[in-house]
Design a protein around this motif. Structure first.
Motif, PDB file in Angstrom:
ATOM      1  N   ALA A 168      -2.987  14.140  -4.679  1.00 27.62           N
ATOM      2  CA  ALA A 168      -3.550  13.734  -5.977  1.00 27.62           C
ATOM      3  C   ALA A 168      -3.710  12.213  -6.102  1.00 27.62           C
ATOM      4  O   ALA A 168      -4.655  11.736  -6.741  1.00 27.62           O
ATOM      5  N   LEU A 169      -2.814  11.440  -5.507  1.00 27.59           N
ATOM      6  CA  LEU A 169      -2.915   9.978  -5.608  1.00 27.59           C
ATOM      7  C   LEU A 169      -4.186   9.438  -4.957  1.00 27.59           C
ATOM      8  O   LEU A 169      -4.713   8.414  -5.378  1.00 27.59           O
ATOM      9  N   CYS A 170      -4.671  10.126  -3.930  1.00 25.53           N
ATOM     10  CA  CYS A 170      -5.881   9.652  -3.240  1.00 25.53           C
ATOM     11  C   CYS A 170      -7.118   9.795  -4.120  1.00 25.53           C
ATOM     12  O   CYS A 170      -8.104   9.093  -3.911  1.00 25.53           O
ATOM     13  N   ALA A 171      -7.067  10.678  -5.091  1.00 33.71           N
ATOM     14  CA  ALA A 171      -8.215  10.902  -5.973  1.00 33.71           C
ATOM     15  C   ALA A 171      -8.110  10.131  -7.288  1.00 33.71           C
ATOM     16  O   ALA A 171      -9.062  10.109  -8.070  1.00 33.71           O
ATOM     17  N   ALA A 172      -6.967   9.484  -7.536  1.00 31.85           N
ATOM     18  CA  ALA A 172      -6.765   8.774  -8.805  1.00 31.85           C
ATOM     19  C   ALA A 172      -7.689   7.562  -8.895  1.00 31.85           C
ATOM     20  O   ALA A 172      -7.852   6.817  -7.929  1.00 31.85           O
ATOM     21  N   ASN A 173      -8.279   7.374 -10.065  1.00 30.05           N
ATOM     22  CA  ASN A 173      -9.172   6.231 -10.289  1.00 30.05           C
ATOM     23  C   ASN A 173      -8.397   4.934 -10.458  1.00 30.05           C
ATOM     24  O   ASN A 173      -8.813   3.888  -9.994  1.00 30.05           O
ATOM     25  N   GLU A 174      -7.292   5.010 -11.168  1.00 33.03           N
ATOM     26  CA  GLU A 174      -6.470   3.821 -11.426  1.00 33.03           C
ATOM     27  C   GLU A 174      -5.023   4.177 -11.126  1.00 33.03           C
ATOM     28  O   GLU A 174      -4.523   5.204 -11.565  1.00 33.03           O
ATOM     29  N   ILE A 175      -4.358   3.320 -10.375  1.00 31.66           N
ATOM     30  CA  ILE A 175      -2.964   3.556 -10.020  1.00 31.66           C
ATOM     31  C   ILE A 175      -2.074   2.672 -10.888  1.00 31.66           C
ATOM     32  O   ILE A 175      -2.272   1.463 -10.975  1.00 31.66           O
ATOM     33  N   THR A 176      -1.113   3.306 -11.538  1.00 30.25           N
ATOM     34  CA  THR A 176      -0.110   2.594 -12.332  1.00 30.25           C
ATOM     35  C   THR A 176       1.266   3.038 -11.857  1.00 30.25           C
ATOM     36  O   THR A 176       1.400   4.032 -11.129  1.00 30.25           O
TER      37      THR A 176
ATOM     38  N   GLY B 222      -5.878  11.469   8.948  1.00 34.03           N
ATOM     39  CA  GLY B 222      -5.517  12.418   7.898  1.00 34.03           C
ATOM     40  C   GLY B 222      -4.911  11.779   6.666  1.00 34.03           C
ATOM     41  O   GLY B 222      -4.563  12.465   5.708  1.00 34.03           O
ATOM     42  N   LEU B 223      -4.772  10.444   6.687  1.00 31.66           N
ATOM     43  CA  LEU B 223      -4.121   9.739   5.580  1.00 31.66           C
ATOM     44  C   LEU B 223      -5.092   8.826   4.848  1.00 31.66           C
ATOM     45  O   LEU B 223      -6.052   8.339   5.424  1.00 31.66           O
ATOM     46  N   CYS B 224      -4.795   8.586   3.589  1.00 28.33           N
ATOM     47  CA  CYS B 224      -5.561   7.593   2.834  1.00 28.33           C
ATOM     48  C   CYS B 224      -4.607   6.469   2.428  1.00 28.33           C
ATOM     49  O   CYS B 224      -3.415   6.685   2.244  1.00 28.33           O
ATOM     50  N   LYS B 225      -5.166   5.283   2.334  1.00 29.49           N
ATOM     51  CA  LYS B 225      -4.401   4.117   1.884  1.00 29.49           C
ATOM     52  C   LYS B 225      -4.716   3.896   0.418  1.00 29.49           C
ATOM     53  O   LYS B 225      -5.878   3.910   0.013  1.00 29.49           O
ATOM     54  N   ILE B 226      -3.684   3.699  -0.369  1.00 24.85           N
ATOM     55  CA  ILE B 226      -3.830   3.491  -1.804  1.00 24.85           C
ATOM     56  C   ILE B 226      -3.340   2.076  -2.104  1.00 24.85           C
ATOM     57  O   ILE B 226      -2.166   1.761  -1.901  1.00 24.85           O
TER      58      ILE B 226
ATOM     59  N   ALA C 226       0.842  -1.197   0.000  1.00 22.31           N
ATOM     60  CA  ALA C 226       0.000   0.000   0.000  1.00 22.31           C
ATOM     61  C   ALA C 226       0.872   1.240   0.000  1.00 22.31           C
ATOM     62  O   ALA C 226       2.004   1.220   0.476  1.00 22.31           O
ATOM     63  N   ARG C 227       0.323   2.300  -0.541  1.00 17.09           N
ATOM     64  CA  ARG C 227       0.916   3.623  -0.420  1.00 17.09           C
ATOM     65  C   ARG C 227       0.013   4.391   0.525  1.00 17.09           C
ATOM     66  O   ARG C 227      -1.203   4.181   0.556  1.00 17.09           O
ATOM     67  N   VAL C 228       0.603   5.276   1.289  1.00 18.72           N
ATOM     68  CA  VAL C 228      -0.171   6.172   2.134  1.00 18.72           C
ATOM     69  C   VAL C 228       0.199   7.593   1.759  1.00 18.72           C
ATOM     70  O   VAL C 228       1.347   7.883   1.419  1.00 18.72           O
TER      71      VAL C 228
END
Length: 141
Positions: free
Chosen positions: A11-19, A89-93, A3-5
């Motif tokens: 911007a990564l927290c709003a991305a639909n697809e992570i590459t 305050g963090l999101c998990k990606i 995971a990324r935090v």
């Protein structure tokens, strides 16, 4: 699972697809340089011909989470290390689809029955494990 935090407003927290291409521009803090998980990340970027975005490494997931909470960048941790209630305050990606799985081996004694806390620890590593599965694996060795 990897995971990324990042801070919720990243911007990564709003991305639909992570590459890997989407991750590459962001400075990344990861586990110590010698950690296998760190090497798996570098390998994935290298195979795509993308420069490794890891700028520096820290020795623990807690240190990485503190780094991200301070707004210094994005962190790479094992997904199980992130507890949303402890880091609001963090999101998990989820990036597990980008990297090969990291396998952990556990050697259990053949004759002595492991203590109960060890069974709880194994279920922390893999929630699908139960006492029956663990005992069958011990017997099969």
């Amino acid at each position: 699972m990897a995971a990324r935090v990042a801070p919720h407003d990243h911007a990564l927290c709003a991305a639909n697809e992570i590459t890997l291409e989407i991750l590459a521009p962001y400075s990344l803090c990861s586990d110590a340089r010698t950690a296998v998980s760190r090497q798996i990340i570098a390998e994935a970027f290298r195979q795509k011909g993308i420069p490794d975005p890891i700028d520096f490494s820290l020795g623990s997931s807690m240190s990485i989470l503190q780094y991200v909470e301070e707004g210094a960048g994005v962190g790479s941790i094992g997904a199980a290390a992130f507890k949303p209630a402890e880091h609001p305050g963090l999101c998990k990606i989820d990036v597990s689809h980008l990297f090969r799985p990291l396998k952990t081996g556990v050697v259990l004694p053949r004759k002595a029955r492991p203590p109960r806390y060890l069974y709880r620890f194994l279920r922390t590593l893999d929630p699908s494990l139960d006492t029956t599965i663990i005992e069958e694996a011990r017997a099969a060795r």
